[in-house]
Design a protein around this motif. Structure first.
Motif, PDB file in Angstrom:
ATOM      1  N   CYS A  49       0.865  -1.123  -0.141  1.00  0.00           N
ATOM      2  CA  CYS A  49      -0.071   0.089   0.068  1.00  0.00           C
ATOM      3  C   CYS A  49       0.866   1.197   0.099  1.00  0.00           C
ATOM      4  CB  CYS A  49      -0.979  -0.016   1.279  1.00  0.00           C
ATOM      5  SG  CYS A  49      -1.735   1.488   1.359  1.00  0.00           S
ATOM      6  N   CYS A  52       0.147   3.055   3.723  1.00  0.00           N
ATOM      7  CA  CYS A  52       0.571   2.489   4.899  1.00  0.00           C
ATOM      8  C   CYS A  52       1.737   1.421   4.690  1.00  0.00           C
ATOM      9  CB  CYS A  52      -0.499   1.700   5.664  1.00  0.00           C
ATOM     10  SG  CYS A  52      -1.382   0.317   4.927  1.00  0.00           S
ATOM     11  N   SER A  54       1.348  -1.786   3.957  1.00  0.00           N
ATOM     12  CA  SER A  54       0.780  -3.006   4.144  1.00  0.00           C
ATOM     13  C   SER A  54       0.627  -3.739   2.822  1.00  0.00           C
ATOM     14  CB  SER A  54      -0.581  -3.128   4.749  1.00  0.00           C
ATOM     15  OG  SER A  54      -1.164  -4.395   4.883  1.00  0.00           O
ATOM     16  N   CYS A  66      -6.577  -1.386  -0.106  1.00  0.00           N
ATOM     17  CA  CYS A  66      -5.809  -1.773   1.016  1.00  0.00           C
ATOM     18  C   CYS A  66      -6.718  -2.056   2.235  1.00  0.00           C
ATOM     19  CB  CYS A  66      -4.761  -0.723   1.707  1.00  0.00           C
ATOM     20  SG  CYS A  66      -3.736  -1.336   3.446  1.00  0.00           S
ATOM     21  N   ALA A  68      -6.064  -2.882   5.204  1.00  0.00           N
ATOM     22  CA  ALA A  68      -5.507  -2.364   6.451  1.00  0.00           C
ATOM     23  C   ALA A  68      -6.232  -1.155   6.686  1.00  0.00           C
ATOM     24  CB  ALA A  68      -3.824  -2.422   6.478  1.00  0.00           C
ATOM     25  N   CYS A  69      -5.928  -0.117   5.690  1.00  0.00           N
ATOM     26  CA  CYS A  69      -6.284   1.099   5.974  1.00  0.00           C
ATOM     27  C   CYS A  69      -7.132   1.782   5.026  1.00  0.00           C
ATOM     28  CB  CYS A  69      -4.864   2.177   5.775  1.00  0.00           C
ATOM     29  SG  CYS A  69      -4.450   2.427   4.116  1.00  0.00           S
ATOM     30  N   HIS A  71      -7.223   2.530   1.731  1.00  0.00           N
ATOM     31  CA  HIS A  71      -6.727   3.365   0.832  1.00  0.00           C
ATOM     32  C   HIS A  71      -7.317   2.772  -0.523  1.00  0.00           C
ATOM     33  CE1 HIS A  71      -4.208   6.061  -1.602  1.00  0.00           C
ATOM     34  NE2 HIS A  71      -3.873   5.158  -2.263  1.00  0.00           N
TER      35      HIS A  71
END
Length: 110
Positions: A49, A52, A54, A66, A68-69, A71
Motif C-alpha cells: 500500500c 501505509c 501493508s 488496502c 489495512a487502511c 486506501h
C-alpha cells in the motif's frame, strides 16, 4: 489460480478458513500456498500500500484496495507479456490431460 511462487494449485476446499493467502502483485490478484508462506520472505514480492505499506491488498474492478487502511487506487492495466508464475509448473490444461491419462490408462488420442 495457482500459487504465484511455486505454481501449486488448490485442491478441493475443506470446511473453514482457507490456508491459502491472497495478495496483489503487479496490480493482479495472486494466491500464496501454505508451503510458500513458510518462507520468511514470501511477502517481499507482493505489492505494498502506498499509504501505509501493508501487503494486505485486494484487486477488484480495476482498483487496488488496502484492507489495512482502506486506501484505494486505480490498478495499472495488466501486462500480458508473461505469467506471474515462473516455476515452469504445468498449466491447468496440462494437469487435466495428465489426470485423464492416469484415470483412463491411456493417452488422450489413444
Amino acid at each position: 489460480m495457482p500459487c504465484f511462487r511455486c505454481g501449486a494449485r488448490q485442491s478441493d476446499p475443506v470446511r473453514g478458513a482457507s490456508p491459502w493467502k491472497r495478495g496483489v502483485r503487479a496490480d493482479r490478484q495472486v494466491l500464496v500456498c501454505p508451503a510458500c508462506q513458510r518462507s520468511e520472505d514470501w511477502t517481499a514480492a507482493l505489492d505494498r500500500c502506498v499509504a501505509c505499506g501493508s501487503t494486505a491488498l485486494i484487486c477488484r474492478l480495476g482498483e487496488v484496495e488496502c484492507r489495512a487502511c482502506g486506501h484505494v487506487r486505480q490498478a495499472r492495466p495488466p501486462d500480458r507479456s508473461g505469467d506471474l508464475v515462473t516455476s515452469g509448473a504445468p498449466g491447468l490444461s496440462e494437469e487435466v490431460a495428465a489426470a485423464l491419462s492416469r484415470v483412463l490408462g491411456r493417452g488422450l488420442l489413444g
